[in-house]
Enzyme design. Structure first.
Site, PDB file in Angstrom:
ATOM      1  N   GLY A 150       0.843  -1.211   0.000  1.00 41.65           N
ATOM      2  CA  GLY A 150       0.000   0.000   0.000  1.00 41.65           C
ATOM      3  C   GLY A 150       0.868   1.246   0.000  1.00 41.65           C
ATOM      4  N   GLY A 151       2.036   1.122  -0.580  1.00 36.61           N
ATOM      5  CA  GLY A 151       3.026   2.202  -0.541  1.00 36.61           C
ATOM      6  C   GLY A 151       2.658   3.438  -1.333  1.00 36.61           C
ATOM      7  CB  THR A 152       0.807   4.144  -4.381  1.00 38.08           C
ATOM      8  OG1 THR A 152      -0.319   3.279  -4.260  1.00 38.08           O
ATOM      9  CG2 THR A 152       1.907   3.473  -5.180  1.00 38.08           C
ATOM     10  N   GLY A 153      -0.269   4.795  -1.099  1.00 40.22           N
ATOM     11  CA  GLY A 153      -1.411   5.412  -0.424  1.00 40.22           C
ATOM     12  C   GLY A 153      -1.041   6.668   0.332  1.00 40.22           C
ATOM     13  CE  LYS A 175      -2.991   3.945  -6.230  1.00 40.94           C
ATOM     14  NZ  LYS A 175      -3.579   2.780  -5.596  1.00 40.94           N
ATOM     15  CE  LYS A 190      -8.020  -0.035  10.438  1.00 38.31           C
ATOM     16  NZ  LYS A 190      -7.670   1.356  10.701  1.00 38.31           N
ATOM     17  NE  ARG A 201      -5.340  -4.747  16.826  1.00 39.19           N
ATOM     18  CZ  ARG A 201      -5.235  -3.961  17.894  1.00 39.19           C
ATOM     19  NH1 ARG A 201      -5.475  -4.440  19.094  1.00 39.19           N
ATOM     20  NH2 ARG A 201      -4.895  -2.691  17.760  1.00 39.19           N
TER      21      ARG A 201
HETATM   22  P1  NDP Z   1      -5.417   4.801   0.954  1.00 37.63           P
HETATM   23  O1  NDP Z   1      -6.878   4.969   0.670  1.00 37.63           O
HETATM   24  O2  NDP Z   1      -4.538   5.906   0.595  1.00 37.63           O
HETATM   25  O3  NDP Z   1      -4.978   3.445   0.234  1.00 37.63           O
HETATM   26  C1  NDP Z   1      -3.767   2.812   0.544  1.00 37.63           C
HETATM   27  C2  NDP Z   1      -3.446   1.726  -0.423  1.00 37.63           C
HETATM   28  O4  NDP Z   1      -4.428   0.670  -0.382  1.00 37.63           O
HETATM   29  C3  NDP Z   1      -3.465   2.044  -1.904  1.00 37.63           C
HETATM   30  O5  NDP Z   1      -2.376   2.845  -2.292  1.00 37.63           O
HETATM   31  C4  NDP Z   1      -3.457   0.661  -2.527  1.00 37.63           C
HETATM   32  O6  NDP Z   1      -2.152   0.137  -2.619  1.00 37.63           O
HETATM   33  C5  NDP Z   1      -4.148  -0.158  -1.488  1.00 37.63           C
HETATM   34  N1  NDP Z   1      -5.352  -0.741  -2.070  1.00 37.63           N
HETATM   35  C6  NDP Z   1      -6.518  -0.122  -2.343  1.00 37.63           C
HETATM   36  N2  NDP Z   1      -7.342  -1.003  -2.930  1.00 37.63           N
HETATM   37  C7  NDP Z   1      -6.685  -2.181  -3.016  1.00 37.63           C
HETATM   38  C8  NDP Z   1      -7.013  -3.461  -3.515  1.00 37.63           C
HETATM   39  N3  NDP Z   1      -8.191  -3.709  -4.071  1.00 37.63           N
HETATM   40  N4  NDP Z   1      -6.084  -4.425  -3.438  1.00 37.63           N
HETATM   41  C9  NDP Z   1      -4.899  -4.182  -2.867  1.00 37.63           C
HETATM   42  N5  NDP Z   1      -4.517  -2.977  -2.382  1.00 37.63           N
HETATM   43  C10 NDP Z   1      -5.418  -2.011  -2.461  1.00 37.63           C
HETATM   44  O7  NDP Z   1      -5.220   4.423   2.510  1.00 37.63           O
HETATM   45  P2  NDP Z   1      -4.981   5.418   3.735  1.00 37.63           P
HETATM   46  O8  NDP Z   1      -3.560   5.851   3.744  1.00 37.63           O
HETATM   47  O9  NDP Z   1      -6.076   6.419   3.758  1.00 37.63           O
HETATM   48  O10 NDP Z   1      -5.250   4.428   4.976  1.00 37.63           O
HETATM   49  C11 NDP Z   1      -4.238   3.606   5.526  1.00 37.63           C
HETATM   50  C12 NDP Z   1      -4.645   3.210   6.948  1.00 37.63           C
HETATM   51  O11 NDP Z   1      -4.751   4.382   7.767  1.00 37.63           O
HETATM   52  C13 NDP Z   1      -6.000   2.494   7.071  1.00 37.63           C
HETATM   53  O12 NDP Z   1      -5.898   1.465   8.022  1.00 37.63           O
HETATM   54  C14 NDP Z   1      -6.940   3.561   7.567  1.00 37.63           C
HETATM   55  O13 NDP Z   1      -8.022   3.039   8.330  1.00 37.63           O
HETATM   56  C15 NDP Z   1      -6.011   4.416   8.426  1.00 37.63           C
HETATM   57  N6  NDP Z   1      -6.453   5.832   8.484  1.00 37.63           N
HETATM   58  C16 NDP Z   1      -6.515   6.450   9.703  1.00 37.63           C
HETATM   59  C17 NDP Z   1      -6.920   7.780   9.791  1.00 37.63           C
HETATM   60  C18 NDP Z   1      -6.928   8.473  11.109  1.00 37.63           C
HETATM   61  O14 NDP Z   1      -7.353   9.643  11.199  1.00 37.63           O
HETATM   62  N7  NDP Z   1      -6.471   7.842  12.162  1.00 37.63           N
HETATM   63  C19 NDP Z   1      -7.308   8.545   8.589  1.00 37.63           C
HETATM   64  C20 NDP Z   1      -7.124   7.818   7.363  1.00 37.63           C
HETATM   65  C21 NDP Z   1      -6.729   6.505   7.328  1.00 37.63           C
HETATM   66  P3  NDP Z   1      -1.249  -0.014  -3.930  1.00 37.63           P
HETATM   67  O15 NDP Z   1      -0.071   0.820  -3.625  1.00 37.63           O
HETATM   68  O16 NDP Z   1      -0.860  -1.428  -4.017  1.00 37.63           O
HETATM   69  O17 NDP Z   1      -2.065   0.450  -5.070  1.00 37.63           O
END
Ligand code: NDP
Length: 313
Positions: free
Chosen positions: A11-14, A45, A139, A143
């Protein structure tokens, strides 16, 4: 000095994932980033992955639809950090991590796994409201799979991402602070904890080779960033040199408003409810068997709320 672990970021592009890649490289870890073929021609990405490569990361091809490819990727490293999506208004794929857990179990070499958590501690949310509890329930499913497979772990409870909460002065649906008006949750005095996403990544990577965080939850609670909505607003008012017009939404009104929204919005709003009305992030002491990141790593100069908010000026 012991060699630093090799790390695979999934998920490195997230939104958080790209910061984890940056932090892993900055802290001197040999860093691998999963490149899923499903991203296809998503130019942003792909360009991001290429920029990671230019900064020294290795790209590893793999797919959640191809178990062996995940096993092969995991075998290259000591530590896996997953930041797969988990916000309903964007995308949520938390349970896909069960496939990653299977791969880690089969590979058998992983010394630490950090699943995609980075928010409210789901173990404390057994009484959370519908429909938002789905995030915590899923989640917890992950776990349990990790623990049943005997995979060493660290769970990071990162509290509020600053971009979402400070950007909107803690108001759902806003990510830029108004210079005119703010709506307080009730009296606006419930405390929450706000963390710069880059700091979340820095602390998370710090934990991976640390024996003190093995099989534990690490809460990120920078002392200066434990503030009420009212205090956040005061900081913003000081920065802009102006008082905002204030209104307030009562608990009952907020709960009634949730029901009018679509499913994804409802999930997010119930999370805001627990944070802003119940104070679920700050209303407990960190007990035995858990750690606090800013105490473990006092050398990290975390971003204060005031410094974070200067970007909006
Ligand atoms: P993003 O929505 O930015 O997505 C992260 C990555 O998920 C994408 O880059 C992609 O990876 C991967 N992904 C999406 N769909 C698929 C799929 N179908 N199959 C495989 N991989 C997929 O995530 P966030 O950064 O927003 O969230 C990361 C974590 O942080 C989550 O657990 C979220 O609950 C938490 N969070 C907490 C917040 C807070 O305020 N505490 C706020 C926001 C998030 P790829 O690189 O492979 O394409």
């Amino acid at each position: 000095m012991a060699l630093k672990s090799k790390v695979l970021i999934v998920g490195g592009t997230g939104y958080l994932g790209k910061r984890l890649v940056k932090a892993s490289l900055a802290q001197g870890h040999e860093t691998y980033v999963l490149h899923r073929k499903e991203i296809g021609v998503d130019i942003e990405k792909v360009q991001m992955l290429l920029s990671f490569k230019q900064q020294g990361a290795h790209l590893v091809a793999g797919s959640f639809n191809d178990h062996q490819s995940l096993v092969n990727a995991v075998k290259l490293v000591d530590v896996v950090v997953c930041a797969i999506s988990g916000v309903h208004i964007r995308s949520h794929q938390i349970l896909l991590q069960l496939k990653l857990v299977d791969a880690i179990k089969e590979a058998g070499n992983v010394k630490r796994f950090l699943p995609s958590e980075f928010g409210t501690d789901p173990a404390r949310m057994e009484n959370a409201m519908e429909p938002g509890r789905v995030t915590f329930d899923e989640k917890m499913v992950v776990r349990r799979a990790i623990e049943e497979a005997g995979i060493p772990f660290t769970y990071v409870s990162a509290n509020c991402f600053a971009g979402y909460f400070l950007g909107g002065l803690c108001q759902p649906g806003f990510i830029l602070p108004s210079r005119e008006h703010v709506c307080l949750h009730g009296d606006g005095n419930q405390k929450a904890i706000y963390v710069d996403e880059d700091d979340i990544a820095t602390y998370s990577i710090k934990t991976i080779d640390d024996p003190r965080t093995l099989n534990k939850t690490v809460y990120i609670r920078p002392a200066k960033n434990i503030l009420s909505q009212r205090e956040v607003v005061e900081i913003w008012e000081k920065l802009i040199g102006k008082e905002l017009l204030k209104s307030s939404i009562s608990e009952q009104e907020f709960l009634a408003k949730i029901k009018e929204q679509d499913y994804a919005e409802q999930v997010g709003l119930t999370h805001y409810y627990h944070v802003c009305y119940e104070g679920c992030l700050a209303n407990f002491e960190i007990g035995d068997g858990a750690e606090e990141a800013s105490a473990l790593y006092p050398q990290v100069h975390y971003t204060t709320v005031e410094d974070y908010m200067k970007r909006y000026l």
